[in-house]
Motif scaffolding. Sequence first.
Motif, PDB file in Angstrom:
ATOM      1  N   GLY A 116       0.264  -1.280  -0.124  1.00 15.30           N
ATOM      2  CA  GLY A 116      -0.187  -0.096   0.065  1.00 15.30           C
ATOM      3  C   GLY A 116       0.961   1.182   0.075  1.00 15.30           C
ATOM      4  N   PHE A 117       1.907   1.291  -0.037  1.00 12.68           N
ATOM      5  CA  PHE A 117       2.648   2.355  -0.777  1.00 12.68           C
ATOM      6  C   PHE A 117       3.198   2.928  -1.289  1.00 12.68           C
ATOM      7  N   THR A 118       2.841   4.225  -1.837  1.00 11.48           N
ATOM      8  CA  THR A 118       3.082   4.601  -2.877  1.00 11.48           C
ATOM      9  C   THR A 118       4.773   5.294  -2.973  1.00 11.48           C
ATOM     10  N   LEU A 119       5.476   5.207  -4.354  1.00 10.72           N
ATOM     11  CA  LEU A 119       6.552   4.964  -4.467  1.00 10.72           C
ATOM     12  C   LEU A 119       6.658   6.158  -5.472  1.00 10.72           C
ATOM     13  N   ALA A 120       7.790   6.916  -5.457  1.00  9.75           N
ATOM     14  CA  ALA A 120       8.659   8.003  -5.971  1.00  9.75           C
ATOM     15  C   ALA A 120      10.294   7.619  -6.344  1.00  9.75           C
ATOM     16  N   LEU A 121      10.004   8.319  -7.581  1.00 12.13           N
ATOM     17  CA  LEU A 121      11.971   8.279  -7.964  1.00 12.13           C
ATOM     18  C   LEU A 121      12.564   9.623  -8.023  1.00 12.13           C
ATOM     19  N   ASP A 122      13.464  10.049  -7.537  1.00 12.98           N
ATOM     20  CA  ASP A 122      13.751  10.675  -7.192  1.00 12.98           C
ATOM     21  C   ASP A 122      15.108  11.216  -8.289  1.00 12.98           C
ATOM     22  N   ASP A 123      15.182  12.636  -8.832  1.00 12.59           N
ATOM     23  CA  ASP A 123      16.406  13.161  -8.906  1.00 12.59           C
ATOM     24  C   ASP A 123      16.402  12.350 -10.263  1.00 12.59           C
ATOM     25  N   VAL A 124      15.544  12.564 -11.609  1.00 16.83           N
ATOM     26  CA  VAL A 124      15.276  11.846 -12.924  1.00 16.83           C
ATOM     27  C   VAL A 124      15.706  13.002 -13.966  1.00 16.83           C
ATOM     28  N   ILE A 125      17.435  12.821 -14.765  1.00 18.43           N
ATOM     29  CA  ILE A 125      17.613  13.524 -15.591  1.00 18.43           C
ATOM     30  C   ILE A 125      17.681  12.943 -16.877  1.00 18.43           C
ATOM     31  N   GLN A 126      17.515  11.660 -16.749  1.00 22.74           N
ATOM     32  CA  GLN A 126      17.330  10.472 -18.079  1.00 22.74           C
ATOM     33  C   GLN A 126      16.732   8.987 -17.665  1.00 22.74           C
ATOM     34  N   LEU A 127      16.496   8.363 -18.930  1.00 23.46           N
ATOM     35  CA  LEU A 127      15.796   6.908 -18.941  1.00 23.46           C
ATOM     36  C   LEU A 127      16.907   6.723 -19.369  1.00 23.46           C
ATOM     37  N   GLU A 128      17.244   5.902 -17.977  1.00 29.07           N
ATOM     38  CA  GLU A 128      18.856   4.628 -17.945  1.00 29.07           C
ATOM     39  C   GLU A 128      18.117   3.403 -18.408  1.00 29.07           C
ATOM     40  N   PRO A 129      18.237   2.512 -19.099  1.00 30.66           N
ATOM     41  CA  PRO A 129      17.652   0.967 -19.170  1.00 30.66           C
ATOM     42  C   PRO A 129      17.888   0.470 -18.394  1.00 30.66           C
ATOM     43  N   GLN A 130      18.649   0.398 -18.028  1.00 29.49           N
ATOM     44  CA  GLN A 130      18.451  -0.448 -15.788  1.00 29.49           C
ATOM     45  C   GLN A 130      17.741   0.114 -14.918  1.00 29.49           C
ATOM     46  N   PHE A 131      16.740   1.303 -14.860  1.00 29.98           N
ATOM     47  CA  PHE A 131      15.865   1.597 -14.720  1.00 29.98           C
ATOM     48  C   PHE A 131      14.683   1.294 -15.254  1.00 29.98           C
ATOM     49  N   ALA A 132      13.823   0.791 -15.918  1.00 29.45           N
ATOM     50  CA  ALA A 132      12.791   0.419 -16.756  1.00 29.45           C
ATOM     51  C   ALA A 132      12.082  -0.359 -15.554  1.00 29.45           C
ATOM     52  N   GLU A 133      12.113  -0.824 -14.854  1.00 33.52           N
ATOM     53  CA  GLU A 133      11.895  -1.883 -13.899  1.00 33.52           C
ATOM     54  C   GLU A 133      11.555  -0.861 -12.990  1.00 33.52           C
ATOM     55  N   LEU A 134      12.325   0.101 -12.124  1.00 30.63           N
ATOM     56  CA  LEU A 134      11.960   0.809 -11.180  1.00 30.63           C
ATOM     57  C   LEU A 134      10.750   1.842 -11.534  1.00 30.63           C
ATOM     58  N   LEU A 135      11.467   2.172 -12.492  1.00 30.62           N
ATOM     59  CA  LEU A 135      10.795   3.316 -13.006  1.00 30.62           C
ATOM     60  C   LEU A 135       8.958   2.854 -13.015  1.00 30.62           C
ATOM     61  N   ALA A 136       9.083   1.419 -13.508  1.00 25.94           N
ATOM     62  CA  ALA A 136       7.404   0.800 -13.521  1.00 25.94           C
ATOM     63  C   ALA A 136       6.768   1.053 -12.640  1.00 25.94           C
ATOM     64  N   LEU A 137       7.397   0.504 -11.548  1.00 26.93           N
ATOM     65  CA  LEU A 137       6.850   0.673  -9.943  1.00 26.93           C
ATOM     66  C   LEU A 137       6.031   1.153  -9.403  1.00 26.93           C
ATOM     67  N   VAL A 138       6.949   2.952  -9.995  1.00 24.26           N
ATOM     68  CA  VAL A 138       6.694   3.854  -9.182  1.00 24.26           C
ATOM     69  C   VAL A 138       5.833   4.543  -9.851  1.00 24.26           C
ATOM     70  N   GLU A 139       5.117   5.290  -9.186  1.00 20.77           N
ATOM     71  CA  GLU A 139       3.393   6.592  -9.666  1.00 20.77           C
ATOM     72  C   GLU A 139       3.719   7.441  -9.820  1.00 20.77           C
ATOM     73  N   ILE A 140       5.207   7.966  -9.132  1.00 18.42           N
ATOM     74  CA  ILE A 140       5.684   9.952  -9.561  1.00 18.42           C
ATOM     75  C   ILE A 140       7.102  10.060  -9.750  1.00 18.42           C
ATOM     76  N   VAL A 141       7.648  10.974 -11.138  1.00 19.29           N
ATOM     77  CA  VAL A 141       8.677  10.808 -10.842  1.00 19.29           C
ATOM     78  C   VAL A 141       9.038  11.886 -10.733  1.00 19.29           C
ATOM     79  N   LYS A 142      10.518  12.089 -10.030  1.00 22.08           N
ATOM     80  CA  LYS A 142      10.865  13.997  -9.725  1.00 22.08           C
ATOM     81  C   LYS A 142      11.874  14.234 -10.466  1.00 22.08           C
ATOM     82  N   VAL A 143      11.650  15.263 -11.658  1.00 24.65           N
ATOM     83  CA  VAL A 143      12.570  15.215 -12.521  1.00 24.65           C
ATOM     84  C   VAL A 143      13.572  16.792 -11.757  1.00 24.65           C
ATOM     85  N   ASP A 144      14.222  15.775 -11.788  1.00 29.00           N
ATOM     86  CA  ASP A 144      15.695  17.317 -12.070  1.00 29.00           C
ATOM     87  C   ASP A 144      15.801  18.585 -12.329  1.00 29.00           C
ATOM     88  N   ILE A 145      15.086  19.574 -13.142  1.00 26.73           N
ATOM     89  CA  ILE A 145      15.247  20.335 -14.068  1.00 26.73           C
ATOM     90  C   ILE A 145      16.116  20.800 -14.420  1.00 26.73           C
TER      91      ILE A 145
END
Length: 417
Positions: A116-145
């Motif tokens: 039941g936890f909500t997950l976010a991924l911090d400090d995203v600046i590019q989409l790296e292939p190795q993070f694809a599976e983790l990215l699929a699990l999170v609901e919120i993506v924090k983009v460091d602009i």
Amino acid sequence: MSEAAADQLFLGRQPILDREQRLHAYELLFRSGSANFAQVTDGVQATATVIANAFTELGVEAALGSHRGFINVDEQFLFSDLLELLPRHAVVLEILETVPPSPAVIERCQALKAAGFTLALDDVIQLEPQFAELLALVEIVKVDIQPLSRVQLMQLAMKLKPMGKQLLAEKVDSREQMEQCLKLGFSLFQGYYFAKPTIIAGKKLDHSQLSLMKLMGLLLGDADTSELEAALKPEPGLTINLLRMTNSVGAGCTERITSLGHAITVLGRRQLQRWLQLLVFASSGQNPIENPLLQMAATRGRLMELLAGELRPGDGALADRAFMVGIMSLMPVLVGQPIADIVAPLGLAADVRDALCSGSGPLGALLRLSESSESGNLADLSAALAELPGLGPKAINRAQTQALQWANEIGQEQPES
């Protein structure tokens, strides 16, 4: 872990806003350890323990009100059992960019999401292939602009949007960045821009605000009720709002309040002072619970009042002046004027004026302590604490939680105009 170790943690908080620039959530900044205090030998356990205690013993969940708290989670903390003690509905687990997307991490995140936890991924600046599976699990993506050009940010947003994630732009420092992120479909925002809104920069204090601040001075000077009435009478709008507010909070009154003198008596001077100070900031018409600047002003004032009470128990006058310093310290942000120009016509007490203009005295040290606790800056916080013997981390944590809860309640109680 010792109780002393658990105390070596300070709670900072940064507002997260929605597309209408209303307060949506806080990022809670938990910081442990300092050169001035006993070292924490197990930092992860210390952080986990104090976060858990904060939600259970100090009532952070209640202090957040309807807002969630984003909590940074590193690799070690991710696997701590204490993480699961946190209230799932009240927090967002912000997976730091330093966490490797290993099979064990993916499995743990899947379990947390299933719990039941909500997950976010911090400090995203590019989409790296190795993070694809983790990215699929999170609901919120924090983009460091900050490190991204306009074109890079647009390209990243276009890649993220089809994934159906909620996009949060962090480190938003200007109106231009805010507007670009809005156009790109970001729904949440965080950054210095919101603590210093350019929308109202350069605005001068209007007559009503000056009257409010003069009224605050009269209250601090223990003026007669007749003097307060005389100061209010030229401001019919404020008078009506005062009567509405008094009627709304005067629970138990059998008689409707129709005179200023009666309103002042029912409210009590200290409560009147606090409402006046908050009304100075309410020119935008927003409820304090939705406006991050009003929320910060209310919280800072209350925090300083509580810390003054810890510093000098029983000295109500110091606590009152500390509250005023906290509220007024954000006036330059509100109106775009130097603090010296703002306080000049108000006839404030010398220690209040000096704390605001030069940061001197105990009130100045309390102001620095409050500011550094908001930002989570341990170095500045430790320096401020060194000027205030008798105050410790536990008192600060307790006061911060109580202050935020009080500010939320003020927002909920404010009458409709």
